[in-house]
Design a protein around this motif. Structure first.
Motif, PDB file in Angstrom:
ATOM      1  N   LEU A 180       0.811  -1.225   0.000  1.00 44.02           N
ATOM      2  CA  LEU A 180       0.000   0.000   0.000  1.00 44.02           C
ATOM      3  C   LEU A 180       0.841   1.270   0.000  1.00 44.02           C
ATOM      4  CD1 LEU A 180      -2.912  -1.123   2.343  1.00 44.02           C
ATOM      5  CD2 LEU A 180      -3.080  -0.532  -0.082  1.00 44.02           C
ATOM      6  N   ARG A 181       2.165   1.164   0.255  1.00 46.62           N
ATOM      7  CA  ARG A 181       3.009   2.363   0.187  1.00 46.62           C
ATOM      8  C   ARG A 181       3.445   2.654  -1.237  1.00 46.62           C
ATOM      9  NH1 ARG A 181       7.522   0.164   3.735  1.00 46.62           N
ATOM     10  NH2 ARG A 181       6.826  -1.574   2.460  1.00 46.62           N
ATOM     11  N   THR A 182       3.825   1.605  -1.977  1.00 41.82           N
ATOM     12  CA  THR A 182       4.395   1.844  -3.307  1.00 41.82           C
ATOM     13  C   THR A 182       3.368   1.696  -4.426  1.00 41.82           C
ATOM     14  OG1 THR A 182       5.073  -0.455  -3.424  1.00 41.82           O
ATOM     15  CG2 THR A 182       6.706   1.128  -2.599  1.00 41.82           C
ATOM     16  N   VAL A 183       2.154   1.291  -4.098  1.00 40.03           N
ATOM     17  CA  VAL A 183       1.156   1.078  -5.147  1.00 40.03           C
ATOM     18  C   VAL A 183       0.891   2.397  -5.896  1.00 40.03           C
ATOM     19  CG1 VAL A 183      -0.878   1.426  -3.642  1.00 40.03           C
ATOM     20  CG2 VAL A 183      -1.058  -0.032  -5.654  1.00 40.03           C
ATOM     21  N   GLY A 184       0.965   2.322  -7.231  1.00 46.17           N
ATOM     22  CA  GLY A 184       0.843   3.537  -8.047  1.00 46.17           C
ATOM     23  C   GLY A 184      -0.589   3.802  -8.472  1.00 46.17           C
ATOM     24  N   ILE A 185      -0.928   5.074  -8.602  1.00 51.57           N
ATOM     25  CA  ILE A 185      -2.276   5.447  -9.041  1.00 51.57           C
ATOM     26  C   ILE A 185      -2.202   6.496 -10.162  1.00 51.57           C
ATOM     27  CG2 ILE A 185      -3.119   5.059  -6.672  1.00 51.57           C
ATOM     28  CD1 ILE A 185      -3.624   8.476  -7.841  1.00 51.57           C
ATOM     29  N   VAL A 186      -3.155   6.399 -11.082  1.00 53.50           N
ATOM     30  CA  VAL A 186      -3.328   7.416 -12.129  1.00 53.50           C
ATOM     31  C   VAL A 186      -4.808   7.765 -12.170  1.00 53.50           C
ATOM     32  CG1 VAL A 186      -3.079   7.988 -14.573  1.00 53.50           C
ATOM     33  CG2 VAL A 186      -1.520   6.343 -13.524  1.00 53.50           C
ATOM     34  N   THR A 248     -11.732   8.512 -14.364  1.00 51.34           N
ATOM     35  CA  THR A 248     -11.366   7.118 -14.083  1.00 51.34           C
ATOM     36  C   THR A 248     -10.132   7.096 -13.188  1.00 51.34           C
ATOM     37  OG1 THR A 248     -12.199   6.349 -16.215  1.00 51.34           O
ATOM     38  CG2 THR A 248     -10.594   4.930 -15.134  1.00 51.34           C
ATOM     39  N   LEU A 249     -10.167   6.239 -12.191  1.00 57.13           N
ATOM     40  CA  LEU A 249      -8.981   6.008 -11.352  1.00 57.13           C
ATOM     41  C   LEU A 249      -8.467   4.601 -11.625  1.00 57.13           C
ATOM     42  CD1 LEU A 249      -7.040   6.565  -8.968  1.00 57.13           C
ATOM     43  CD2 LEU A 249      -8.844   5.689  -7.449  1.00 57.13           C
ATOM     44  N   ARG A 250      -7.168   4.493 -11.911  1.00 59.36           N
ATOM     45  CA  ARG A 250      -6.523   3.182 -12.080  1.00 59.36           C
ATOM     46  C   ARG A 250      -5.513   3.012 -10.962  1.00 59.36           C
ATOM     47  NH1 ARG A 250      -8.026   2.071 -17.185  1.00 59.36           N
ATOM     48  NH2 ARG A 250      -8.414   3.904 -18.497  1.00 59.36           N
ATOM     49  N   ILE A 251      -5.571   1.894 -10.274  1.00 56.33           N
ATOM     50  CA  ILE A 251      -4.585   1.603  -9.235  1.00 56.33           C
ATOM     51  C   ILE A 251      -3.879   0.308  -9.622  1.00 56.33           C
ATOM     52  CG2 ILE A 251      -4.135   1.258  -6.777  1.00 56.33           C
ATOM     53  CD1 ILE A 251      -6.509   2.892  -6.060  1.00 56.33           C
ATOM     54  N   GLN A 252      -2.549   0.363  -9.548  1.00 56.06           N
ATOM     55  CA  GLN A 252      -1.701  -0.764  -9.947  1.00 56.06           C
ATOM     56  C   GLN A 252      -2.166  -2.072  -9.292  1.00 56.06           C
ATOM     57  OE1 GLN A 252       2.124   0.049  -8.397  1.00 56.06           O
ATOM     58  NE2 GLN A 252       3.181  -1.395  -9.721  1.00 56.06           N
ATOM     59  N   GLY A 253      -2.522  -3.047 -10.123  1.00 53.88           N
ATOM     60  CA  GLY A 253      -2.926  -4.361  -9.613  1.00 53.88           C
ATOM     61  C   GLY A 253      -4.309  -4.397  -8.989  1.00 53.88           C
ATOM     62  N   MET A 254      -5.022  -3.249  -9.010  1.00 46.30           N
ATOM     63  CA  MET A 254      -6.338  -3.202  -8.357  1.00 46.30           C
ATOM     64  C   MET A 254      -7.445  -2.742  -9.306  1.00 46.30           C
ATOM     65  SD  MET A 254      -5.178  -1.623  -4.653  1.00 46.30           S
ATOM     66  CE  MET A 254      -6.823  -1.562  -3.964  1.00 46.30           C
ATOM     67  N   GLY A 255      -7.131  -2.737 -10.621  1.00 45.55           N
ATOM     68  CA  GLY A 255      -8.176  -2.391 -11.585  1.00 45.55           C
ATOM     69  C   GLY A 255      -8.520  -0.909 -11.572  1.00 45.55           C
TER      70      GLY A 255
END
Ligand code: OOG
Ligand code: MG
Length: 262
Positions: A180-186, A248-255
């Motif tokens: 949860l610290r390094t997970v990237g979001i766009v 739209t929000l994209r989170i790495q590995g979380m769709g």
């Protein structure tokens, strides 16, 4: 407490009416500069009681102003806590009516769904992770009732921390499956990337925002109930939206999760 019960009730009615009628107002500390933190949360509690009395369900909780980007954007330096409602819940891909809001902005967040109740004081990220069922991408639509989004901490707490609408969706993940610290979001608005970040923007670890909420509630003899949905706070600055926008929000590995503004 510096305000009497009648004043707290009057300010709660005023702020809730502004919310329900999509009208803005000057911040309440202009009129009551001496109000304290307990007054601010008492006004928020009174708004919550008004909603429950009318049959609204409180479906979760939120932490706000938990990232440096948000604190800097709003000119404040401590997190705040509030609640989210049944009528605020938008399905993934669903529509938000801007005519019901004053000046909405969208925030990328990580939402937690709790398996077990959590009680402070002394709550830490280890306890939060042990009590979490799953995390899921979420966006909060905030809509301060204060003119031009200008407020101080006490005013924004009283205004239920600008809570308006929210969406969760994408891939729920157990906390053991995502850093949860390094997970990237766009976050994208109309296909253009408009905000980027990583989970650590929220207090070093988004679970720290949940721990802070548990400790805040614990100090008031309350707890986070099992099953609660909690928004852990905007990872980046909030992005203003208008009718016609798609976000739209994209989170790495979380769709991904989306909303449309109409
Ligand atoms: C206050 C609410 C902030 C967040 O995620 O930081 C918030 C505001 O900025 O109007 O929900
Ligand atoms: Mg938020």
């Amino acid at each position: 407490m510096k305000l009497d019960q009648a004043t707290i009730a009057r300010l709660a009615e005023h702020l809730e009416t502004c919310e329900l009628e999509a009208r803005d107002t000057p911040k309440i500390t202009d009129e009551y500069p001496d109000m304290d933190w307990d007054d601010a949360y008492a006004i928020q509690d009174s708004i919550r009681a008004r909603k429950i009395a009318r049959g609204t369900r409180i479906v979760g909780l939120k932490a706000g102003l938990t990232s440096f980007a948000k604190m800097k954007q709003m000119g404040v330096e401590t997190p705040v806590f509030g609640f989210i409602t049944d009528y605020g819940s938008i399905p993934d891909g669903g529509e938000v009516k801007v005519s019901e809001l004053i000046h909405p902005k969208v925030e990328p967040e990580i939402a937690f769904v709790m398996k077990h109740a959590l009680k402070g004081p002394g709550c830490h990220i280890g306890a939060v992770l042990a009590a979490t069922d799953f995390v899921i991408p979420g966006m909060e639509v905030i809509d301060s009732r204060y003119r031009d989004f200008k407020f101080d901490l006490k005013s924004v707490i009283a205004d239920n921390t600008s809570s308006a609408r929210f969406v969760v969706g994408g891939l729920p993940q157990p906390v053991s499956e995502v850093d949860l610290r390094t997970v990237g979001i766009v976050m994208e608005k109309n296909g253009e990337p408009v905000a980027f970040g990583a989970g650590a923007a929220v207090l070093g670890h988004p679970a720290a925002a949940i721990a802070a909420l548990a400790n805040h509630l614990g100090a008031r003899g309350e707890e986070i109930p099992a099953g609660a949905l909690i928004l852990s706070g905007g990872i980046t600055e909030a992005v203003a939206v208008q009718a016609g926008d798609n976000v739209t929000l994209r989170i790495q590995g979380m769709g991904s999760v989306s909303i449309r503004f109409k």
